[in-house]
Write an enzyme that holds these catalytic residues in place. Structure first.
Site, PDB file in Angstrom:
ATOM      1  N   LYS A   3       0.983  -1.487  -0.143  1.00  0.00           N
ATOM      2  CA  LYS A   3       0.204   0.078  -0.479  1.00  0.00           C
ATOM      3  C   LYS A   3       1.053   1.342   0.032  1.00  0.00           C
ATOM      4  O   LYS A   3       1.724   1.533   0.722  1.00  0.00           O
ATOM      5  CB  LYS A   3      -0.913   0.006   1.249  1.00  0.00           C
ATOM      6  CG  LYS A   3      -2.198   0.795   1.126  1.00  0.00           C
ATOM      7  CD  LYS A   3      -3.227   0.454   2.287  1.00  0.00           C
ATOM      8  CE  LYS A   3      -4.328   2.573   2.098  1.00  0.00           C
ATOM      9  NZ  LYS A   3      -3.741   3.014   3.273  1.00  0.00           N
TER      10      LYS A   3
ATOM     11  N   HIS B  19      -1.191   3.015  15.740  1.00  0.00           N
ATOM     12  CA  HIS B  19      -0.651   4.020  15.135  1.00  0.00           C
ATOM     13  C   HIS B  19      -1.402   5.203  14.104  1.00  0.00           C
ATOM     14  O   HIS B  19      -2.621   5.121  14.050  1.00  0.00           O
ATOM     15  CB  HIS B  19       0.921   3.571  14.624  1.00  0.00           C
ATOM     16  CG  HIS B  19       0.448   2.501  13.415  1.00  0.00           C
ATOM     17  ND1 HIS B  19      -0.366   1.540  14.276  1.00  0.00           N
ATOM     18  CD2 HIS B  19       0.711   3.384  12.281  1.00  0.00           C
ATOM     19  CE1 HIS B  19      -0.259   0.554  12.843  1.00  0.00           C
ATOM     20  NE2 HIS B  19      -0.576   1.881  11.745  1.00  0.00           N
TER      21      HIS B  19
ATOM     22  N   ASP C 246      -2.743  -2.793  12.744  1.00  0.00           N
ATOM     23  CA  ASP C 246      -3.254  -3.796  11.488  1.00  0.00           C
ATOM     24  C   ASP C 246      -2.995  -4.526  11.668  1.00  0.00           C
ATOM     25  O   ASP C 246      -3.236  -5.286  12.413  1.00  0.00           O
ATOM     26  CB  ASP C 246      -1.079  -3.548  10.488  1.00  0.00           C
ATOM     27  CG  ASP C 246      -1.111  -1.885  10.235  1.00  0.00           C
ATOM     28  OD1 ASP C 246      -1.895  -0.928  10.361  1.00  0.00           O
ATOM     29  OD2 ASP C 246       0.185  -2.104   9.674  1.00  0.00           O
TER      30      ASP C 246
ATOM     31  N   HIS D 141      -5.090   3.179  14.403  1.00  0.00           N
ATOM     32  CA  HIS D 141      -5.779   2.308  14.107  1.00  0.00           C
ATOM     33  C   HIS D 141      -4.147   1.092  14.605  1.00  0.00           C
ATOM     34  O   HIS D 141      -3.041   1.345  14.488  1.00  0.00           O
ATOM     35  CB  HIS D 141      -5.855   1.490  12.772  1.00  0.00           C
ATOM     36  CG  HIS D 141      -4.806   1.608  11.752  1.00  0.00           C
ATOM     37  ND1 HIS D 141      -4.094   3.287  11.803  1.00  0.00           N
ATOM     38  CD2 HIS D 141      -4.437   0.699  11.370  1.00  0.00           C
ATOM     39  CE1 HIS D 141      -3.034   3.318  10.922  1.00  0.00           C
ATOM     40  NE2 HIS D 141      -3.274   1.143   9.857  1.00  0.00           N
TER      41      HIS D 141
END
Length: 333
Positions: A200, A275, A221, A219
């Site tokens: 990404k 993060h 991961d 959020h």
């Protein structure tokens, strides 16, 4: 009826002086109201150290932070530079050409060029455009969605991917040893040869009011690990002991995030890191994140050797597909 797409890069180049309402975060989320700690730095681990030292430092970083910077990792600076160059070239293409790769997350098609990955139209929009695609294994790769321009995109990305896989394998071995297990333990749980690598590229253009916006909201991961390289514009922050800590740029270092799947497999010894990403008023920030994930059918739960009466199982065992629909609730209140 197709919803008109609004790209953040186009907004930024249009001479905005104020943020559109959909980008303005609630007061509690705004960077201006949640300053990062000053003088606190994230762990940096060099793979050039003696093996036992590396195991100990990585284990401690993943237990206390869920995050560290990795140096002396054998991904060549030339491969990192080429990866960044082709990504920058893609985002400098005319909008019409980029739109030919547009994805449609609302219908479940995430590969390609996009802006908002959420299906909820009422949610605030992050100040970022991105390009997303699978890199490995070959049977999961759709080269039709990879950029044809610049022509060297595929070669540069695959070269970086090959080198990154070697480092990832080494990291998973070190993390397994840090748990007191055989080096192959985590890779086996993630189904080894079926492990997926998803790229990404995040592009955060200059923002007229960066104190009100977020590039990416807080959020963790869903991956097992995330390995990222940024450009030299700061913005990444990690949550530690009730505060945000800014991550400084370190040339050619890999930014290693522990993801939810490794937290589950380690029965909570390793922590997936909360993060977020801030944006800059004058400069474009970019990052290249590779999500290392198990295949959807992999069964993910605490490794049995890590469970006993003193340390009971903290998580249920589910397929990774089921975990993808589950959010770890680590958002600061």
């Amino acid at each position: 009826m197709e919803v008109e797409r609004v790209r953040v890069q186009s907004l930024a180049h249009g001479g905005l002086h104020e943020l559109p309402a959909q980008f303005i975060r609630p007061a509690s989320e705004r960077p201006e109201n949640s300053k990062a700690l000053v003088g606190v730095t994230v762990p940096v681990v060099s793979l050039s150290q003696p093996h036992d030292v590396v195991v100990d430092e990585i284990s401690r970083a993943c237990s206390e932070w869920g995050f560290f910077l990795l140096t002396d990792h054998d991904v060549s600076p030339a491969a990192i530079l080429r990866l960044k160059e082709v990504g920058e070239e893609f985002f400098n293409l005319p909008l019409k050409e980029k739109e030919s790769y547009a994805n449609d997350p609302s219908s479940g098609r995430f590969d390609g060029y996009g802006t908002k990955m959420t299906k909820n139209l009422d949610e605030k929009v992050e100040w970022v455009d991105y390009f997303f695609h699978v890199m490995h294994p070959p049977k999961k790769v759709n080269y039709n969605i990879w950029p044809k321009n610049p022509p060297s995109y595929r070669e540069a990305t695959e070269e970086y991917g090959r080198e990154l896989q070697q480092v990832t394998n080494k990291l998973l071995e070190l993390l397994s040893e840090g748990l007191g297990l055989e080096g192959k333990a985590l890779r086996s749980c993630l189904m080894d040869e079926e492990i997926e690598y998803e790229m990404k590229i995040n592009m955060y253009p200059p923002c007229p009011q960066p104190e009100l916006a977020l590039g990416v909201e807080p959020h963790t991961d869903m991956s097992a690990l995330t390995l990222l390289v940024p450009n030299d514009v700061p913005g990444l922050q990690v949550w530690k002991d009730g505060n945000w800590v800014a991550v400084n740029y370190l040339p050619n270092a890999l930014f290693v995030h522990v993801g939810d799947q490794v937290e589950v497999l380690s029965n909570g010894k390793y922590k997936s890191v909360l993060h977020r990403s801030l944006v800059d008023k004058e400069r474009t920030r970019m990052s290249w994140a590779v999500f290392v994930t198990p295949p959807h059918e992999a069964m993910i739960g605490p490794i049995p050797e890590l469970i006993n009466e003193e340390n009971p199982s903290k998580y249920s065992t589910k397929t990774y597909a089921e975990y993808r629909h589950r959010k770890f609730n680590k958002i600061p209140q």
